[in-house]
Every structure is written in structure tokens, then in C-alpha cells.
Write a protein that holds these residues in place. Structure first.
Motif, mmCIF file in Angstrom:
data_model
loop_
_atom_site.group_PDB
_atom_site.id
_atom_site.type_symbol
_atom_site.label_atom_id
_atom_site.label_comp_id
_atom_site.label_asym_id
_atom_site.label_seq_id
_atom_site.Cartn_x
_atom_site.Cartn_y
_atom_site.Cartn_z
ATOM 1 N N GLU A 62 42.502 -2.394 11.390
ATOM 2 C CA GLU A 62 43.736 -2.548 11.364
ATOM 3 C C GLU A 62 44.517 -2.107 10.239
ATOM 4 O O GLU A 62 45.925 -1.394 10.149
ATOM 5 N N VAL A 63 43.859 -2.077 8.996
ATOM 6 C CA VAL A 63 44.462 -1.843 7.796
ATOM 7 C C VAL A 63 44.481 -0.370 7.481
ATOM 8 O O VAL A 63 45.091 0.320 6.760
ATOM 9 N N ALA A 64 43.341 0.369 7.856
ATOM 10 C CA ALA A 64 42.763 1.814 7.479
ATOM 11 C C ALA A 64 44.041 2.440 7.679
ATOM 12 O O ALA A 64 44.420 3.459 6.898
ATOM 13 N N PRO A 65 44.552 2.688 9.005
ATOM 14 C CA PRO A 65 45.593 3.687 9.348
ATOM 15 C C PRO A 65 46.762 3.542 8.326
ATOM 16 O O PRO A 65 47.354 4.422 7.981
ATOM 17 N N VAL A 66 47.260 2.276 7.965
ATOM 18 C CA VAL A 66 48.458 1.878 7.158
ATOM 19 C C VAL A 66 47.968 2.442 5.787
ATOM 20 O O VAL A 66 49.015 3.046 5.165
ATOM 21 N N VAL A 67 46.907 2.087 5.280
ATOM 22 C CA VAL A 67 46.462 2.672 3.944
ATOM 23 C C VAL A 67 46.536 4.312 3.638
ATOM 24 O O VAL A 67 46.832 4.833 2.930
ATOM 25 N N THR A 68 45.850 4.657 5.008
ATOM 26 C CA THR A 68 45.701 6.204 4.752
ATOM 27 C C THR A 68 47.200 6.986 4.845
ATOM 28 O O THR A 68 47.487 7.976 3.980
ATOM 29 N N ALA A 69 47.962 6.167 5.596
ATOM 30 C CA ALA A 69 49.577 6.871 5.808
ATOM 31 C C ALA A 69 50.274 6.709 4.400
ATOM 32 O O ALA A 69 51.097 7.350 4.079
ATOM 33 N N PHE A 70 49.969 5.405 3.727
ATOM 34 C CA PHE A 70 50.546 5.074 2.573
ATOM 35 C C PHE A 70 50.160 5.977 1.405
ATOM 36 O O PHE A 70 51.026 6.672 0.663
ATOM 37 N N ALA A 71 48.874 6.480 1.539
ATOM 38 C CA ALA A 71 48.236 7.476 0.576
ATOM 39 C C ALA A 71 48.801 8.703 0.504
ATOM 40 O O ALA A 71 49.187 9.394 -0.488
ATOM 41 N N GLU A 72 49.102 9.201 1.847
ATOM 42 C CA GLU A 72 49.794 10.348 2.191
ATOM 43 C C GLU A 72 51.100 10.485 1.549
ATOM 44 O O GLU A 72 51.595 11.562 0.952
ATOM 45 N N SER A 73 51.851 9.548 1.692
ATOM 46 C CA SER A 73 53.143 9.303 1.389
ATOM 47 C C SER A 73 53.476 9.282 0.007
ATOM 48 O O SER A 73 54.343 9.777 -0.693
#
Length: 212
Positions: free
Chosen positions: A121-132
Motif C-alpha cells: 500500500e505504501v510502496a507506490p506512494v513512496v516511489t512517486a514521492f521520490a520521483e517528484s
């Protein structure tokens, strides 16, 4: 809380809406006597359990971090019971990212992102945050520097030396191999040219003759 709505936001990558949904749902939950709650992303009812025990704090917290609302993230972190923080280390791992952002520790942000085995649940949000975050850092370098060392670029971008250099070169920067200094390619600034009245009149007459 209607966890189906939260699941829908995660599935559609609508991460910018997570914090608002969780904030509103938490406010509602606090005003109700929690006789029956549902486990996060489950369909199993749990009677007599405080909403705090099943609340998706990690997702809620990373939702605030994703939209760069550190004040709300900090407030949420402080409101989470100590026992829940100890029992669910992912919450502390998310807040580690928030701490590094708060302290403007760019290297620490990337280290915190890579330093935990995130849940589905958390992984895709963290990944998107890191890219941003990496894109924001690159825009900062564009505006603040005309030349910058490869080492400093690595610090801001959270990449290896080769990856950071290649990323910069792909965006039109140039490298001096001897000094390991990058020359920043500034984006072109398009200025709007205003026509004076005489030029506008001549243009109008020209278009008139073309049409007749």
C-alpha cells in the motif's frame, strides 16, 4: 472510514488526494463511538477496537508528505500513540522521510526512501514521492546554479555519480571531465513581444488585402 475509497485512490495513483480523505475520515471517526470497525484493506469486522488500532497511519502520513504538507505530517505523527508506533515500524520509517525533509537533509531523504521494505500500500506512494522530489531538486539546481560539481549534484539528486552525470547530460548540461564540473543549461525564457499601434494597423491592413 470507507477503506474502499482509499484503495481506489491508491489503485488509480491519485496520491495527492490521500491526505484529505484520511483527514476527513479521521475527524468523522473521532466523533463516533467505534463499535464496529474494519481492518485496513480487509473485510473482517472488529468489535470494540479503537479506530486508532486499525487506522492506516503509514498511508495517511505519507499522503501528507507526498503533497509536501510537513506541518500536518508532524501533527499527525505526534498524535499517534507510542504503542502503535512501536508495533508498526513502517509508520516510523515514513516519518523518517518527513524528518529529513523538515531538516532539509537531501541525502537523508533518499536514504530513508531506500531504507525500508515498504508494504504494497505504501510502496507506490513512496516511489512517486521520490520521483517528484528528485524532479524538484533538479529544478532547484536549474534556478540556483550556473555551474555545479558532480559531487554536489549527487547530493541533491540522490543518485550514483554516473547516474547523476548522465541525468544532467540528458537535460543538455555539459561536463568538464578534468574538474568534474557541470555547466547548467538554463531553460529558454520566451518573452511576449507587444506590437505597437502602427505595426498592428499595418498587420490589419495586410490581412484585409489578403482576404479581399
Amino acid at each position: 472510514m470507507d477503506f474502499s475509497q482509499l484503495q481506489s485512490l491508491l489503485s488509480s495513483n491519485s496520491f495527492e488526494k490521500i491526505a484529505d480523505l484520511c483527514d476527513e475520515s479521521m475527524l468523522q471517526a473521532k466523533t463516533l463511538i467505534p463499535k464496529t470497525l474494519f481492518f485496513f484493506f480487509g473485510g473482517v469486522a472488529s468489535k470494540g477496537v479503537s479506530f486508532q488500532e486499525n487506522w492506516p497511519y503509514a498511508v495517511h502520513l505519507v499522503g501528507h508528505i507526498y503533497v509536501d504538507d510537513l506541518n500536518s505530517a508532524r501533527f499527525l505523527w505526534k498524535s499517534i500513540p507510542a504503542g502503535i508506533k512501536e508495533a508498526r515500524p513502517e509508520i516510523s520509517a515514513v516519518w523518517k522521510i518527513g524528518q529529513c525533509l523538515w531538516n532539509r537533509d537531501h541525502t537523508g531523504v533518499y536514504a530513508a526512501v531506500r531504507g525500508f521494505d515498504w508494504s504494497p500500500e505504501v510502496a507506490p506512494v513512496v516511489t512517486a514521492f521520490a520521483e517528484s522530489y528528485r524532479k524538484r531538486m533538479f529544478q532547484l539546481l536549474l534556478s540556483a546554479y550556473s555551474t555545479i560539481s558532480v559531487a554536489d549534484t549527487v547530493h541533491f539528486m540522490g543518485m550514483s555519480e554516473d547516474d547523476a552525470t548522465n541525468y544532467a547530460l540528458q537535460h543538455g548540461w555539459t561536463l568538464d571531465p578534468s574538474s568534474k564540473m557541470l555547466t547548467v543549461k538554463k531553460p529558454k525564457i520566451v518573452t511576449e513581444q507587444k506590437l505597437d499601434s502602427s505595426k498592428l494597423q499595418r498587420l490589419t491592413e495586410y490581412v484585409f488585402h489578403l482576404e479581399h
